[in-house]
Design a protein around this motif. Structure first.
Motif, PDB file in Angstrom:
ATOM      1  N   ILE A  17       0.341   6.434   0.775  1.00  0.00           N
ATOM      2  CA  ILE A  17      -0.140   5.117   1.199  1.00  0.00           C
ATOM      3  C   ILE A  17       1.044   4.188   1.455  1.00  0.00           C
ATOM      4  O   ILE A  17       1.087   3.477   2.462  1.00  0.00           O
ATOM      5  CB  ILE A  17      -1.080   4.523   0.126  1.00  0.00           C
ATOM      6  N   ARG A  75       1.036   3.225   5.146  1.00  0.00           N
ATOM      7  CA  ARG A  75       0.096   2.123   5.253  1.00  0.00           C
ATOM      8  C   ARG A  75       0.615   0.786   4.742  1.00  0.00           C
ATOM      9  O   ARG A  75      -0.151  -0.165   4.639  1.00  0.00           O
ATOM     10  CB  ARG A  75      -1.206   2.462   4.495  1.00  0.00           C
ATOM     11  N   THR A  76       1.890   0.710   4.388  1.00  0.00           N
ATOM     12  CA  THR A  76       2.392  -0.594   3.968  1.00  0.00           C
ATOM     13  C   THR A  76       3.586  -0.989   4.833  1.00  0.00           C
ATOM     14  O   THR A  76       4.252  -0.136   5.429  1.00  0.00           O
ATOM     15  CB  THR A  76       2.860  -0.614   2.500  1.00  0.00           C
ATOM     16  N   ALA A  77       3.826  -2.303   4.882  1.00  0.00           N
ATOM     17  CA  ALA A  77       4.943  -2.804   5.683  1.00  0.00           C
ATOM     18  C   ALA A  77       6.264  -2.259   5.141  1.00  0.00           C
ATOM     19  O   ALA A  77       7.144  -1.872   5.906  1.00  0.00           O
ATOM     20  CB  ALA A  77       4.941  -4.332   5.670  1.00  0.00           C
ATOM     21  N   GLY A  78       6.390  -2.213   3.816  1.00  0.00           N
ATOM     22  CA  GLY A  78       7.632  -1.720   3.224  1.00  0.00           C
ATOM     23  C   GLY A  78       7.908  -0.279   3.604  1.00  0.00           C
ATOM     24  O   GLY A  78       9.030   0.077   3.975  1.00  0.00           O
ATOM     25  N   PHE A 117       6.705   1.356   6.160  1.00  0.00           N
ATOM     26  CA  PHE A 117       6.937   1.399   7.604  1.00  0.00           C
ATOM     27  C   PHE A 117       8.404   1.067   7.903  1.00  0.00           C
ATOM     28  O   PHE A 117       9.072   1.754   8.682  1.00  0.00           O
ATOM     29  CB  PHE A 117       6.001   0.407   8.290  1.00  0.00           C
ATOM     30  N   GLU A 118       8.901   0.034   7.227  1.00  0.00           N
ATOM     31  CA  GLU A 118      10.298  -0.351   7.440  1.00  0.00           C
ATOM     32  C   GLU A 118      11.244   0.756   6.976  1.00  0.00           C
ATOM     33  O   GLU A 118      12.251   1.036   7.627  1.00  0.00           O
ATOM     34  CB  GLU A 118      10.603  -1.659   6.708  1.00  0.00           C
ATOM     35  N   ARG A 157      10.626   3.931   6.991  1.00  0.00           N
ATOM     36  CA  ARG A 157      10.604   4.994   8.003  1.00  0.00           C
ATOM     37  C   ARG A 157      11.402   4.597   9.235  1.00  0.00           C
ATOM     38  O   ARG A 157      12.084   5.425   9.852  1.00  0.00           O
ATOM     39  CB  ARG A 157       9.163   5.340   8.375  1.00  0.00           C
TER      40      ARG A 157
END
Lengths: 509, 360
Positions: free
Chosen positions: B204, B208-211, B213-214, B216
């Motif tokens: 998740i 699914r989180t901004a953190g 995503f950043e 990645r």
């Protein structure tokens, strides 16, 4: 003439697997014992041709004659055997080894099974004396200046008993006095009987050094003459090509607004040569397109680095949207309203292995629109991506496909869609249409014109002069890190007029 | 379509089977009872509940270490501090349980939290140095593992050692701090549930989180992340901290779940297995679960063979080594020809030589 030729290219063509034609039917010859320049814009095919001569690539068709006999050069080792040496633009020295060790790397002077350091040093000393290239054989390469490293590169080539020396943009890394010194040495070498192929797009240097020039454009020979028979205008016309001023499409409304970005006396002397700038004065107003022209390394990259927060200015002032941005970070610039289409869309503009969705919302992912409590709302992200795909006509296998599945033009459209979606007040478009198809380019051009129409200030950096003249409201030309010419209107401006400024032959500002 | 998505998994499974056979078959043939060896190796672990329990027990910490590695690898950090973090996390947890006066209900959570924080330093320090001084986190974390070991030995010897234990070991872990066993007949403990939850949480976080995503974005192209104005350093340190906390937590639950005293006098190697687990799972947190279970199954099977037959236990090590080699050989696992063949996509040459492919 031909009988005296050391090298002759006969109808050399090179096509790559992906359909790119780098060279088409290139034919010319290089006479013995002269300095022969090869000139042309970036991507004209100069490097490919030299790679073929040095055995790094094989031609698709055509043949190469050495001393009048057909030569097949399969590898750099074979080239050296034929007496061809090359000094690359990016040096190929081992920094932690000494000068002597570098020069004899791969042909070590031995005694028994050991490397004979004494003998190596002696031979280097003899070599540098013979060719009048003074270097300290025992100095470590990492301690040498760039100019001295270049001398080592040249000596390294000469140590292999060559008769043809290829120099790829040798002055790109040198200061003017160092360039002058290099030229003196090269003339000595020529007088000693060496043939030199000098690759450069700096016409001033071509004129100063060479006696004969071959000009390539888009992979074809467009000029091949003694320099004595060419004046500056003719030469720059050959390099710049037949690009004539195109009828300008009229923009709907062109109302230039308030000052948006202002640079005053800005300098930055660190970094690679192309990133250094000095004493820049430039104001970009809301609603106008300012075009920046210049050959590679003219300082445009430095300007873009300053205006996108990648680098801080050393001196001078930068103001954007009323805020002091002299040392603003990329985050500061972006939150103040910057959007940026980077020149290298693979390296800076996208993550090729991630999906279209990830690429399309990156940067905007912390916006409330994409949030669902503490989590990201994937559904909304996909929706937004679908909207961008249809609005910009991106042809793709779907929003979840990796970006690498897209063609260059479609990838660039998606990147533009992302950048434009942030509703910017200032846009940097760095080579926005390089390498993409005409339809996609036209689409992006229209978008940018519309943005300017709605009050966005645009800085357009491009090496495509047609694009520059089509889109810009005014143009500045950069050379050697400075603005050397300003054209406040582009009416009546032609590539011919810009050429001498871009090549550093003239200066008005 | 679904078949296309499954192709990489199928290729992986087939290759793993080939690896196991290539190593085990010759080993088995050198013994009196080749069939027995193979049978024990392949089916032995399923023969009774205790062996099944062993698989799960063994997979629990490696799953967590794999998660730690995956989170850091995803953000572009080749931080190998998991091994040291696991060790120091175990020690820190035991130390906290022994030294801090706590009500019984707080003993396990507080000890685990303290251990996680203490152990995480082994990952955080290399992460901070990478983010701020551009040192190679690979080298610094690798070396820091040994610093962690010797600091741990010092603490064990001078502060936790039970003179009555007869060997270099700590005092007994208080009963109230130990994690409850949850499956009768096995030693499977509460930590397994926590590990499974952590893997789901990791998925998740990443997707699914901004953190996440950043992280990645930074991992897949740092230049792009910089172009977007993301805080690269903060993202890197955050990933290192998360990875360190998880690996150290793994050490803590291992101690409170399976041991009565802390007695590791060398790095236990669980972190290294975690690296293998993560690579096999392609840094996908959900795939960590089967990948950790698979490696544990191999280990249990190998142990059984080693105990019952005249076969060196190193055979399993050999399998692990080959698995790691092949799992990292993207040229094989992600070979487009192989994937096409498995997903049943037609190409002229294939349909000709493999007429059966059409039947599917």
């Amino acid at each position: 003439m031909t009988s005296n030729a050391l090298v002759a290219f006969e109808a050399i063509s090179k096509a790559y697997g992906n359909g790119t034609r780098a060279l088409t039917e290139v034919s010319f010859s290089v006479a013995r014992g002269v300095i022969h320049a090869i000139s042309g814009e970036n991507g004209a095919g100069k490097s490919t041709l030299m790679k073929i001569l040095f055995g790094l690539e094989q031609p698709s068709s055509g043949r190469l004659l050495l001393d009048g006999g057909v030569a097949e050069i399969r590898s750099p080792a074979a080239a050296v055997e034929q007496g061809i040496g090359m000094v690359h633009q990016h040096f190929t020295l081992v920094p932690s080894l000494t000068v002597a060790e570098n020069i004899f790397l791969g042909q070590e002077q031995r005694s028994g099974i050991f490397v004979d350091r004494e003998k190596t040093s002696r031979r280097v000393a003899a070599l540098s004396k013979r060719f009048n290239l003074a270097v300290d054989p025992d100095a470590r390469v990492s301690t040498l200046s760039v100019a001295a490293q270049q001398k080592v590169e040249i000596l390294k080539a000469l140590s292999r008993d060559i008769r043809l020396l290829i120099l790829d943009e040798p002055t790109a890394v040198l200061s003017p006095p160092e360039t002058e010194e290099l030229f003196t040495r090269l003339r000595h070498l020529r007088d000693a009987g060496l043939t030199i192929l000098f690759i450069s797009h700096k016409l001033r240097e071509v004129r100063a050094l060479a006696s004969h020039v071959t000009v390539l454009r888009a992979g074809r020979v467009v000029g091949d003459a003694q320099l004595a028979d060419l004046d500056n205008d003719a030469l720059s016309r050959l390099v710049m090509g037949g690009a004539t001023s195109v009828a300008r499409p009229v923009r709907a409304s062109r109302s230039v607004g308030a000052p948006l970005v202002a640079l005053k006396n800005v300098s930055q002397s660190r970094g690679r040569p192309g990133e250094r700038v000095s004493n820049l004065d430039l104001t970009i107003y809301a609603g106008e397109v300012v075009g920046v022209a210049g050959v590679d390394g003219g300082g445009q990259q430095g300007l873009v680095a300053l205006l996108s927060g990648r680098k801080a200015a050393e001196s001078g002032t930068i103001v954007f949207g009323g805020r002091d941005m002299k040392s603003g970070s990329t985050r500061d610039w972006r939150s103040a309203g910057l959007a940026h289409l980077p020149a290298d869309r693979h390296k800076d503009g996208s993550a090729m292995s991630m999906s279209l969705v990830d690429n399309a919302v990156a940067g905007a992912h912390r916006k409330p629109a994409y949030r669902m409590g503490a989590l990201l709302d994937r559904r909304k992200m996909v929706e937004a991506t679908r909207d961008m795909i249809s609005e910009y006509g991106v042809r793709s296998p779907g929003p979840e496909a990796p970006l690498s599945a897209l063609s260059g033009g479609n990838a660039q459209k998606l990147i533009a869609a992302r950048e434009f979606a942030s509703a910017p007040s200032f846009l940097i478009a760095d080579e926005p249409t390089r390498g993409i198809d005409i339809a996609a380019a036209a689409f992006l051009h229209e978008r940018m014109r519309n943005m300017a129409g709605t009050g966005v200030g645009i800085l357009l950096v491009t090496s495509d002069l047609d694009e520059l003249l089509t889109l810009s409201d005014r143009i500045v030309v950069m050379f050697g890190g400075r603005i050397v010419a300003r054209f406040d209107t582009i009416d009546g401006l032609t590539p011919d007029r810009l050429g001498p400024f871009m090549l550093g032959l003239e200066e008005t500002a | 379509m679904s078949r296309k998505a499954l192709a990489p998994a199928i290729v992986t499974i087939v290759i793993l089977a080939i690896v196991v056979i290539t190593v085990m078959l010759p080993l088995a043939l050198t013994t009196q009872d080749p069939v027995g060896v193979l049978e024990t190796f392949l089916f032995g672990p399923f023969r009774n509940l205790r062996y099944l329990g062993n698989i799960v027990e063994m997979a629990t910490p490696t799953m967590l270490c794999g998660l730690a590695v995956a989170l850091m690898f995803r953000s572009g950090m080749f931080n190998l501090g998991v091994e040291g973090a696991f060790y120091l996390g175990g020690l820190g947890t035991v130390a906290a349980a022994l030294l801090l006066p706590m009500p019984w209900w707080a003993a396990a959570p507080v000890a685990l939290a303290a251990g996680a924080v203490i152990g995480s330093t082994v990952c955080v320090l290399p992460g901070v140095m990478r983010a701020h001084f551009d040192t190679s986190e690979l080298v610094t974390s690798l070396m820091l593992n040994f610093v962690a070991l010797f600091v741990g030995l010092f603490v064990l010897n001078y502060f936790l050692r039970d003179p009555a234990a007869g060997a270099m070991a700590s005092y007994k872990i208080p009963l109230e701090a130990q994690l409850p066993r949850i499956v009768p007949g096995t030693r499977i403990h509460l930590g397994t549930v926590l590990a499974l939850l952590a893997c789901i949480g990791g998925a998740i976080y990443l997707f699914r989180t901004a953190g996440g995503f950043e992280a990645r974005l930074v991992g897949s192209n740092p230049s792009f992340a910089a172009h977007l104005g993301l805080p690269l350093r903060r993202v890197m340190v955050r990933s290192a901290a998360l990875g360190g906390l998880i690996a150290a937590f793994a050490g803590g639950i291992e101690m409170l779940g399976l041991y009565t005293r802390f007695s590791w006098q060398a790095l236990p190697g669980t972190g290294w297995v975690g690296v293998t687990v993560a690579i096999l799972a392609r840094d996908n947190p959900l795939l960590l679960i089967p990948s950790a279970l698979f490696l544990a199954y191999l280990q249990v099977g190998g142990d059984l063979v080693g105990r019952n037959f005249d076969v060196p236990i190193e055979g399993v090590g050999l399998i692990n080594a080959l698995v790691l080699l092949i799992a990292t050989a993207a040229a094989i696992i992600r070979n487009p020809m192989l994937l096409r063949l498995v997903s049943g996509e037609r190409s002229a040459g294939l349909t000709k030589s493999l007429p059966k492919a059409e039947a599917h």
